[in-house]
Design a protein around this motif. Structure first.
Motif, PDB file in Angstrom:
ATOM      1  N   ASP A 122      38.977  -1.885  31.293  1.00 50.11           N
ATOM      2  CA  ASP A 122      39.306  -3.198  31.850  1.00 50.11           C
ATOM      3  C   ASP A 122      40.787  -3.276  32.195  1.00 50.11           C
ATOM      4  N   LYS A 160      44.065 -16.664  37.481  1.00 51.86           N
ATOM      5  CA  LYS A 160      43.401 -16.825  38.780  1.00 51.86           C
ATOM      6  C   LYS A 160      42.944 -15.487  39.351  1.00 51.86           C
ATOM      7  N   ASP A 161      43.596 -14.402  38.955  1.00 58.07           N
ATOM      8  CA  ASP A 161      43.375 -13.078  39.540  1.00 58.07           C
ATOM      9  C   ASP A 161      42.057 -12.475  39.046  1.00 58.07           C
ATOM     10  N   ASP A 162      41.092 -12.278  39.961  1.00 56.21           N
ATOM     11  CA  ASP A 162      39.785 -11.740  39.587  1.00 56.21           C
ATOM     12  C   ASP A 162      39.851 -10.290  39.122  1.00 56.21           C
ATOM     13  N   GLU A 163      40.927  -9.582  39.452  1.00 59.25           N
ATOM     14  CA  GLU A 163      41.066  -8.189  39.019  1.00 59.25           C
ATOM     15  C   GLU A 163      41.477  -8.082  37.555  1.00 59.25           C
ATOM     16  N   ASP A 196      41.052  -8.793  33.682  1.00 57.12           N
ATOM     17  CA  ASP A 196      39.966  -9.094  32.747  1.00 57.12           C
ATOM     18  C   ASP A 196      40.443  -9.840  31.508  1.00 57.12           C
ATOM     19  N   ASN A 198      38.346 -22.957  34.654  1.00 57.58           N
ATOM     20  CA  ASN A 198      37.339 -22.367  35.534  1.00 57.58           C
ATOM     21  C   ASN A 198      37.469 -20.851  35.656  1.00 57.58           C
ATOM     22  N   ASN A 199      38.434 -20.275  34.951  1.00 54.99           N
ATOM     23  CA  ASN A 199      38.656 -18.824  34.998  1.00 54.99           C
ATOM     24  C   ASN A 199      38.950 -18.293  33.592  1.00 54.99           C
ATOM     25  N   LYS A 227      39.295 -16.260  30.321  1.00 55.44           N
ATOM     26  CA  LYS A 227      39.353 -14.831  29.992  1.00 55.44           C
ATOM     27  C   LYS A 227      40.157 -14.674  28.704  1.00 55.44           C
TER      28      LYS A 227
END
Length: 301
Positions: free
Chosen positions: A8, A67-70, A72, A97-98, A100
């Motif tokens: 990850d 915010k960064d989808d890359e 994890d 909303n994100n 992690k």
């Protein structure tokens, strides 16, 4: 919310003091050798006064990594001081909303509290990049961190090198919250404070005189926190010494507050500013069994 696995990408952020660049480079190399990919926040290696960039720069890094989808999971580079200055600059709706994994300790307690209150995010009181993974880091810290991240089963929270202390044989169950005592006090009663009802409160600290520890515990008591919680766990209190010969020792301070306490109190948990530290999952349910002297972390509810 999934935990971290080898392979990850960990986003590294510096929410507080600036970092020694040599330690940062070493930590990045070590985390990569462990098996993680690394994405460094664009301001994580900056310096402004004693901080790692301006307040806005540090807050923007946190917002961008969530915010960064890359990315994890997010690990703090170090603590020190400064996270409390960011609390009104974070985009809590976006973070909600994100969700992690977010990992850190000490001054990072301000962010643990805010993310718990504003986003219902279950964070990790765990190792930080430059503080715990630079140079010849302790394998015990890494091994427990990976265990917490990799297991989906219930597990017992056990010390690395010494026996857990129990003030009584009482038992209880509740969600784990907490962090650094002095930092927690700084947000007490604010919109970023924890909800303490029925919770198990973990506390640790470093470098505070014993009379200051006593004063902060009285502040929690007078604020009604100890009436609300289900139990107290005392972690590592590094270099918390008497400032005068007539002062109480740390043990005497704790005895004074907790020897006759009518709820479970555990002490000497190896988490905080200790050489090898346990990773704690804030937001997880713990079951304390005072007779068996055990702490069970519930992954399966």
């Amino acid at each position: 919310m999934k935990k971290l696995r080898k392979g990850d990408t960990i986003g590294l952020v510096s929410p507080a003091n600036s970092v020694d660049l040599g330690k940062l480079k070493s930590a990045i190399e070590n985390l990569k050798s462990i098996g993680f990919k690394i994405k460094l926040g664009k301001n994580a290696d900056k310096s402004w006064y004693s901080f790692a960039g301006t307040d806005l720069e540090r807050a923007e890094d946190i917002n961008e990594l969530f915010k960064d989808d890359e990315v994890d999971g997010i690990m703090c580079v170090r603590g020190g001081y400064g996270a409390i200055r960011l609390l009104n600059l974070l985009d809590y709706e976006m973070i909600k909303n994100n969700l992690k994994p977010f990992i850190g300790y000490s001054d990072i307690t301000s962010l643990h509290m805010a993310f718990s209150k504003k986003c219902n995010l279950k964070t990790f009181h765990g190792p930080m990049a430059a503080s715990n993974f630079s140079g010849d880091y302790t394998k015990e810290t890494l091994n427990h961190f990976l265990k917490v991240m990799e297991t989906n089963d219930d597990y017992y929270l056990e010390n690395i090198s010494k026996e857990l202390g129990f003030y009584n044989k009482l038992s209880s169950k509740g969600e784990l919250i907490g962090g650094n005592l002095a930092v927690l006090i700084s947000s007490l009663g604010t919109e970023f404070d924890y909800d303490y009802f029925g919770k198990i409160l973990f506390l640790e600290d470093i470098g505070e005189s014993t009379y200051k520890i006593d004063r902060m515990l009285w502040q929690l008591k007078n604020f009604g926190v100890f009436d609300k919680v289900a139990a107290v766990i005392l972690g590592d209190f590094a270099n918390c010494e008497k400032s005068a010969e007539s002062d109480m020792s740390l043990k005497e301070v704790f005895d004074n507050h907790f020897k006759e306490f009518d709820k479970p109190v555990i002490f000497d948990l190896e988490s905080g500013h200790c050489n090898s530290m346990l990773t704690l999952e804030f937001g997880k349910i713990l079951e304390i069994d005072g007779d068996k002297r055990t702490i069970l972390v519930k992954n399966k509810i």
